[in-house]
Design a protein around this motif. Structure first.
Motif, PDB file in Angstrom:
ATOM      1  N   ASN A   1      -9.939  -0.013  -1.672  1.00  0.00           N
ATOM      2  CA  ASN A   1      -8.832   0.772  -2.218  1.00  0.00           C
ATOM      3  C   ASN A   1      -7.667  -0.124  -2.560  1.00  0.00           C
TER       4      ASN A   1
ATOM      5  N   LYS B   1      -8.801  -1.998  -9.533  1.00  0.00           N
ATOM      6  CA  LYS B   1      -9.897  -1.627 -10.438  1.00  0.00           C
ATOM      7  C   LYS B   1      -9.438  -0.626 -11.484  1.00  0.00           C
ATOM      8  N   THR B   2      -8.799   0.453 -11.003  1.00  0.00           N
ATOM      9  CA  THR B   2      -8.365   1.497 -11.931  1.00  0.00           C
ATOM     10  C   THR B   2      -7.333   0.955 -12.908  1.00  0.00           C
ATOM     11  N   THR B   3      -6.425   0.140 -12.397  1.00  0.00           N
ATOM     12  CA  THR B   3      -5.407  -0.435 -13.282  1.00  0.00           C
ATOM     13  C   THR B   3      -6.068  -1.250 -14.388  1.00  0.00           C
TER      14      THR B   3
HETATM   15  N1  LIG Z   1       1.673   3.883 -11.592  1.00  0.00           N
HETATM   16  C1  LIG Z   1       1.769   3.056 -10.543  1.00  0.00           C
HETATM   17  N2  LIG Z   1       2.964   2.738 -10.046  1.00  0.00           N
HETATM   18  C2  LIG Z   1       3.082   1.895  -9.001  1.00  0.00           C
HETATM   19  N3  LIG Z   1       2.051   1.338  -8.372  1.00  0.00           N
HETATM   20  C3  LIG Z   1       0.820   1.618  -8.803  1.00  0.00           C
HETATM   21  C4  LIG Z   1       0.614   2.490  -9.906  1.00  0.00           C
HETATM   22  N4  LIG Z   1      -0.709   2.600 -10.123  1.00  0.00           N
HETATM   23  C5  LIG Z   1      -1.302   1.816  -9.195  1.00  0.00           C
HETATM   24  N5  LIG Z   1      -0.386   1.237  -8.401  1.00  0.00           N
HETATM   25  C6  LIG Z   1      -0.668   0.299  -7.315  1.00  0.00           C
HETATM   26  O1  LIG Z   1      -1.442  -0.755  -7.821  1.00  0.00           O
HETATM   27  C7  LIG Z   1      -2.430  -1.141  -6.894  1.00  0.00           C
HETATM   28  C8  LIG Z   1      -3.795  -1.091  -7.543  1.00  0.00           C
HETATM   29  O2  LIG Z   1      -4.127   0.272  -7.760  1.00  0.00           O
HETATM   30  P1  LIG Z   1      -5.476   0.730  -8.444  1.00  0.00           P
HETATM   31  O3  LIG Z   1      -5.378   2.181  -8.643  1.00  0.00           O
HETATM   32  O4  LIG Z   1      -5.720  -0.108  -9.629  1.00  0.00           O
HETATM   33  O5  LIG Z   1      -6.531   0.410  -7.323  1.00  0.00           O
HETATM   34  P2  LIG Z   1      -8.093   0.728  -7.261  1.00  0.00           P
HETATM   35  O6  LIG Z   1      -8.781  -0.536  -7.085  1.00  0.00           O
HETATM   36  O7  LIG Z   1      -8.484   1.583  -8.387  1.00  0.00           O
HETATM   37  O8  LIG Z   1      -8.183   1.550  -5.891  1.00  0.00           O
HETATM   38  P3  LIG Z   1      -9.114   2.788  -5.470  1.00  0.00           P
HETATM   39  O9  LIG Z   1     -10.408   2.223  -5.023  1.00  0.00           O
HETATM   40  O10 LIG Z   1      -8.374   3.398  -4.327  1.00  0.00           O
HETATM   41  O11 LIG Z   1      -9.222   3.680  -6.641  1.00  0.00           O
HETATM   42  C9  LIG Z   1      -2.275  -0.239  -5.697  1.00  0.00           C
HETATM   43  O12 LIG Z   1      -1.528  -0.923  -4.714  1.00  0.00           O
HETATM   44  C10 LIG Z   1      -1.499   0.925  -6.230  1.00  0.00           C
HETATM   45  O13 LIG Z   1      -0.706   1.501  -5.218  1.00  0.00           O
END
Ligand SMILES: Nc1ncnc2c1ncn2[C@@H]1O[C@H](COP(=O)(O)OP(=O)(O)OP(=O)(O)O)[C@@H](O)[C@H]1O
Ligand SMILES: [Mg+2]
Lengths: 309, 365
Positions: free
Chosen positions: A43, A47-49
């Protein structure tokens, strides 16, 4: 990835920060046409970003981002015509039916797949006329995947497509993704499931804290780190790690989820030594087994923690 | 264009299938029409109160009064011209009949062979057309009888019609445009809620990942609301007419144009609000905080002369004040707060400013 094959994704030194949070901090990778590329990570890994920058939903802070050979900042519309998108969390117009939603989203594209065909592909036939709000979580997930395929895309982004699906639905989605690959569609997906990545992906990237730690075919990633196989059993306090690490053939010992794992170059020797040691303290190792190292082991080795907390 | 239509249909379906939203956008304003209609409209079968001003004070005018009193529909209320006009403006009487000085003289002259004529004046409220017509018809009939009795039908006694706007807040005619203004205001401002909802749910973001042009997403929401605005207007005006006898004196096309301009201005306000609101709960609250005081301060239901000075100043900035005023002027020829042109200019000003704010600040996720 073979040299010279056409790239559907090219990312070089991508950075995206939110204030102090370095969500993506210098990521470089490429995906070739026809590949299924997986992104793994705990988490908050970023990845999502990363995927949303590729989809044109977030502007990158810096770096090169090309999708289907086009720059995401300069040609967002042409890219959007040709890609399919499934977002990690989205609920749709709650009071439209599955059929209505697919028709509606289809109308946004120059050409689209017949709704009936999409409904069959994700096995929602019985719920075709149900409101989106009345679908179960797994059915909503399948609808969201059908929506990603509505324009018969060349490249599909799936952000945790099988989260919330029951094992059967997960397997049928795997079949769907393999079907996509068979007809030449490229796929980039994220997942927390090692098994899924191993089953589906030609290549995976392991991501943590905004960085890609390791990238390659699953078998290469495992082979690169672990020539050994793993001997595992339920941990027992009478069998301390220091002791086990010194057994014959053991290169490393680790604890995961209540189990002790001994990575060994000489499995028969290690098992013999383990049983002898256990006998001395009169315990019997429970659920003793032997397996190849898995992606899970790679991940554990890279990040020091399990993929799902 | 096809996608815009498809998206609008999707919005219409979403609204039509959402009972709570339907209630607020369509049934609530209609409930107001009935509620106020019954409270202020009085019972339909009773007599029409009419002011009677006798400036002649002769036997002849006394005879005329008697004849009018004999008309079962009318109940006469005697007084001076000023007093009766004031009574009409307060809604105590629905019309005023004035018998000018010289009535008896005119008849005396006619009998001696000289040409003579004199006009009885009837003040009526054009927005209460039906009532006004009943009173004028009754007066004309009585006058006719007088003419016949005197000299075989030559028109000595004529009826002249004058208009006097009743500004009484108890008049249903005054309330119909007010309720319509309220409905349009709520329709526009409440648009913030589904927008915030769709953003919170990620629908806006998901659509942002398709090639759909964003103006179409906004446009479909605007089209939906304007369609509902027309439905609201037709229902409110229709019920006002069919059940409470309120006639629209103005041009229906003008009314339609003002309905559209007013809805657009309030929609822009709704969009501007949605730009700053993050959650649906927030939106629900803020929308009420904006619309409730506006409803009570803008003089659509109470004349804002009753308000303390500083609140009157506030009222002069509220767009609802001007939408109500414009609709009242065009629909029932009501007393005005500002000239029609100024009303429309102020509404257009709100539209432009709020569109600017939305364009700068609206967030898709
Ligand atoms: N719009 C936003 N504003 C501020 N911080 C953000 C935003 N979107 C994501 N983050 C932060 O950026 C980081 C990466 O988030 P992301 O959603 O890309 O993770 P992920 O790998 O997709 O996680 P997961 O497995 O939980 O989906 C996290 O610390 C998140 O809190
Ligand atoms: Mg994620």
């Amino acid at each position: 990835m073979t040299q010279g094959s056409e790239l559907v994704i090219r990312v070089a030194d991508l950075k995206k920060h939110y204030g102090d949070v370095r969500a993506v901090d210098g990521v470089t990778f490429e995906v070739a046409r026809g590949e299924v590329f997986g992104m793994l990570g705990p988490n908050g890994a970023g990845k999502t970003t990363t995927i949303e920058v590729l989809e044109g939903l977030r502007p990158p802070d810096s770096g090169t981002v090309e999708v289907l050979g086009l720059d995401v900042l300069r040609h967002p519309q042409s890219i959007k015509q040709r890609i399919g998108v499934q977002l990690q969390s989205v609920s749709l117009y709650p009071r439209l039916t599955v059929t209505e939603l697919l028709d509606l989203f289809g109308s946004f594209f120059n050409h689209h797949v017949p709704t009936k065909q999409l409904i069959d592909a994700v096995d929602l036939g019985e719920r075709a006329h149900a409101w989106a709000m009345n679908l179960s979580g797994g059915q909503q997930q399948r609808l969201s995947i059908a929506l990603a395929l509505v324009n018969d895309p060349e490249l599909v982004f799936l952000d945790e497509p099988t989260t919330g699906l029951d094992p059967q639905a997960r397997r049928s989605l795997w079949d769907l993704i393999r079907g996509l690959q068979d007809k030449g569609t490229s796929v980039m997906l994220t997942t927390h499931y090692m098994e899924e990545a191993t089953e589906l992906c030609n290549r995976v990237a392991i991501m943590d804290h905004g960085h890609i730690l390791e990238m390659g075919a699953v078998s290469d990633l495992i082979g690169r780190r672990f020539r050994e196989r793993a001997v595992f059993f339920d941990s027992n306090p009478k069998l301390p790690m220091e002791l086990l690490a010194r057994l014959g053939g053991v290169s490393r010992a680790a604890q995961e989820e209540g189990q002790t794992v001994l990575y060994s170059n000489d499995v028969p020797g290690t098992v013999g030594a383990l049983l002898a040691t256990a006998d001395e303290v009169s315990v019997e190792p429970r659920n003793l087994g032997i397996r190849q190292a898995t992606l899970e082991d790679v991940f554990l080795d890279l990040t020091g923690r399990a993929l799902r907390d | 264009m096809g996608t815009l239509l498809g998206l609008t249909v999707a919005n219409v379906k979403s609204l039509a299938r959402d009972r709570a939203a339907l209630f607020w956008t369509i049934f609530f304003p209609i409930m107001f029409v009935f509620l106020f209609g019954w409270i202020f409209g009085g019972s339909g079968g009773s007599k029409i109160s009419v002011g009677f001003v006798d400036q002649d004070g002769t036997q002849a005018s006394g005879g005329l009064r008697q004849a009018l009193a004999g008309v079962t529909l009318l109940s006469l209320h005697d007084g001076t011209l000023d007093a009766e006009k004031a009574a009409m403006q307060h809604g105590d009487v629905s019309a005023v009949i004035v018998v000018p000085k010289g009535l008896q003289d005119a008849f005396v002259q006619a009998r001696t062979g000289n040409a003579a004529s004199i006009a009885v004046q009837v003040y009526g409220d054009p927005s209460q057309n039906q009532t006004t017509q009943v009173v004028q018809g009754a007066v004309a009939q009585v006058a006719n009888g007088f003419n016949l009795a005197a000299l075989g039908g030559s028109a000595i006694l004529t009826v002249s019609q004058l208009t006097l706007q009743s500004t009484s807040i108890s008049s249903v005619a005054y309330l119909v445009p007010s309720i319509l203004a309220m409905a349009l205001m709520q329709l526009g401002i409440f648009a913030a809620i589904p927008l915030v909802q769709q953003r919170e749910k990620g629908i806006l973001k998901r659509i942002g990942a398709t090639p759909l042009a964003r103006w179409k997403l906004v446009g479909s929401n605007v089209l939906l609301r304007l369609m509902v605005a027309i439905v609201d207007a037709v229902l409110i005006i229709g019920i006002g007419f069919a059940v409470f006898n309120v006639h629209i004196v103005g041009n229906l096309l003008e009314v339609g144009a003002i309905v559209l301009l007013g809805s657009a201005s309030f929609l822009a306000i709704g969009f501007a609000l949605a730009s700053f609101l993050k959650t649906e709960e927030q939106a629900q609250g803020v929308v009420q905080v904006v619309q409730l005081p506006m409803m009570f301060l803008s003089g659509i239901f109470f004349s804002f002369d009753f308000l303390p000075g500083f609140l009157q100043t506030v009222a002069r900035f509220l767009p609802l004040t001007y939408l109500g005023d414009a609709l009242r002027q065009v629909m029932v020829n009501g007393a005005q707060v500002a000239p029609l042109g100024a009303d429309l200019a102020i509404l257009a000003g709100w539209l432009v400013v709020c569109l600017g704010i939305s364009a700068r600040s609206f967030r898709w996720e």
